[in-house]
Scaffold this active site. Structure first.
Site, PDB file in Angstrom:
ATOM      1  N   CYS A 125       0.830  -1.206   0.000  1.00 58.53           N
ATOM      2  CA  CYS A 125       0.000   0.000   0.000  1.00 58.53           C
ATOM      3  C   CYS A 125       0.866   1.259   0.000  1.00 58.53           C
ATOM      4  CB  CYS A 125      -0.979   0.003   1.169  1.00 58.53           C
ATOM      5  SG  CYS A 125      -2.331   1.195   0.946  1.00 58.53           S
ATOM      6  N   ASP A 194      -3.391   1.303  10.167  1.00 59.63           N
ATOM      7  CA  ASP A 194      -4.542   2.205  10.307  1.00 59.63           C
ATOM      8  C   ASP A 194      -5.020   2.221  11.746  1.00 59.63           C
ATOM      9  OD1 ASP A 194      -4.566   1.171   7.352  1.00 59.63           O
ATOM     10  OD2 ASP A 194      -5.672   3.071   7.378  1.00 59.63           O
TER      11      ASP A 194
HETATM   12  P1  RI2 Z   1       0.155   6.223   6.984  1.00 63.17           P
HETATM   13  C1  RI2 Z   1      -3.732   3.531   4.490  1.00 63.17           C
HETATM   14  O1  RI2 Z   1      -5.103   3.379   4.362  1.00 63.17           O
HETATM   15  C2  RI2 Z   1      -2.982   2.226   4.281  1.00 63.17           C
HETATM   16  O2  RI2 Z   1      -3.654   1.114   4.836  1.00 63.17           O
HETATM   17  C3  RI2 Z   1      -1.692   2.543   5.005  1.00 63.17           C
HETATM   18  O3  RI2 Z   1      -0.922   1.397   5.293  1.00 63.17           O
HETATM   19  C4  RI2 Z   1      -2.238   3.209   6.263  1.00 63.17           C
HETATM   20  O4  RI2 Z   1      -3.325   4.017   5.784  1.00 63.17           O
HETATM   21  C5  RI2 Z   1      -1.280   4.018   7.065  1.00 63.17           C
HETATM   22  O5  RI2 Z   1      -0.795   5.103   6.326  1.00 63.17           O
HETATM   23  P2  RI2 Z   1      -5.964   4.043   3.125  1.00 63.17           P
HETATM   24  O6  RI2 Z   1      -6.370   5.428   3.603  1.00 63.17           O
HETATM   25  O7  RI2 Z   1      -0.630   6.877   8.091  1.00 63.17           O
HETATM   26  O8  RI2 Z   1      -5.138   4.049   1.878  1.00 63.17           O
HETATM   27  O9  RI2 Z   1       1.386   5.541   7.497  1.00 63.17           O
HETATM   28  O10 RI2 Z   1      -7.193   3.162   3.004  1.00 63.17           O
HETATM   29  O11 RI2 Z   1       0.413   7.174   5.842  1.00 63.17           O
END
Ligand code: RI2
Length: 309
Positions: A125, A194
């Site tokens: 991701c 998350d």
């Molecule tokens: P940071 C994201 O969720 C991903 O799951 C990623 O690993 C997590 O948030 C943490 O991201 P989405 O918003 O806070 O893409 O480390 O569904 O940037």
């Protein structure tokens, strides 16, 4: 409702603003805009900020960072007059954003220490916290190579790949299902989070738990980079983390598949036994210390569910 609040909230909902840390900072920013633009009585201010709180929290259900940011700002409101109330919200929001940015820097420093020179890293991701560690390791002069998953269905891996390439890091993008095939080349898995539950389970982008299983089978260390506001106080009082299921049309057009059902959960839970360490801004810890983080850092009064972060 305040225009800027609606713009930010809708941006979070439709994932124009995404990433657990970014949505938390955006929610704090929305509360700041509400305070800056508000005109009316003190009572009205307190009444409306409650509505803004509920609205912001409702935008995405899984990442606790969003709730923790909103509670950080609202639980610390002080003052009697409208001016004091507004100033307090603005100060708290700025404070949250600053702390969140400083946390990322520290996570980068601590996490980079866990990445050996010459390592091949796998990430999934697009996590700012995970990227901070990888980029920091590169800036420290370590020769690293990264494999990153494209991350269906939103392809957040594209952002990751571009960011790493821009930094001059050797990056190879793979499809999500190729993870086990490449695991024998990987020295360490680095992902974000998350939400982290009180038992140390990490909720992150769908597919993370499969990667953890494959890493565990191959004896490859698996580390999670997460700010302390990704820890969930309400899991201490028995609440389960809600896994967001999004529109199936993010996967395919159901009209092209008559008689076929689709499911689109966007997060999964990785149990603590598959996690070697969690890198936070207050140090590198075992996932089994999650409860301590929630208790000490967030000052959780288990008696009050509202007393979050
Ligand atoms: P940071 C994201 O969720 C991903 O799951 C990623 O690993 C997590 O948030 C943490 O991201 P989405 O918003 O806070 O893409 O480390 O569904 O940037």
């Amino acid at each position: 409702m305040n225009e800027k609040v609606v713009e930010i909230a809708e941006g979070i909902k439709n994932m124009r603003i995404r990433g657990a840390g970014k949505i938390a900072r955006a929610a704090a920013e929305a509360l700041k805009h509400f305070a800056l633009d508000f005109s009316g009585t003190e009572d009205k201010f307190l009444e409306e900020i409650e509505e803004v709180k509920e609205y912001l929290i409702s935008t995405r259900p899984t990442a606790v960072s969003l709730k923790n940011a909103v509670y950080f700002v609202i639980n610390r409101i002080k003052g009697e007059s409208l001016e004091e109330l507004r100033e307090s919200v603005i100060k708290n929001a700025d404070n949250f954003i600053k702390r969140s940015e400083e946390a990322l820097e520290l996570i980068g420093k601590y996490g980079a220490g866990r990445i050996p020179d010459g390592a091949t890293i796998l990430t999934h991701c697009n996590s700012s916290a995970a990227l901070q560690c990888i980029i920091q390791a590169h800036r420290e002069g370590k020769e690293i190579r990264v494999f990153n998953t494209e991350t269906r269905p939103w392809f957040q891996g594209h952002i990751t790949a571009r960011t790493l390439a821009k930094e001059g890091i050797d990056v190879t993008m793979i499809v999500d299902s190729a993870v086990r095939y490449f695991m024998r080349e990987i020295d360490i898995v680095v992902v974000g989070a998350d939400t982290i539950a009180s038992n140390g389970a990490v909720i992150n982008k769908i597919g993370t738990s499969q990667i953890a299983l494959a890493a565990n089978e191959a004896r490859v260390p698996f580390i999670v980079c997460a700010e302390t506001y990704k820890f969930s106080p309400e899991t201490v009082i028995g609440k389960l983390v809600k896994i967001e299921e999004r529109d199936p049309r993010e996967i395919a057009n159901p009209e092209d598949f008559p008689g076929v059902k689709f499911r689109n959960p966007v997060f999964d839970a990785t149990p603590p036994e598959y996690i070697d360490a969690i890198v936070t801004e207050i140090g590198v810890i075992s996932p089994y210390l999650a409860y301590e983080i929630i208790r000490e850092v967030m000052n959780l009064g288990v008696k009050s569910e509202e007393n979050r972060y």
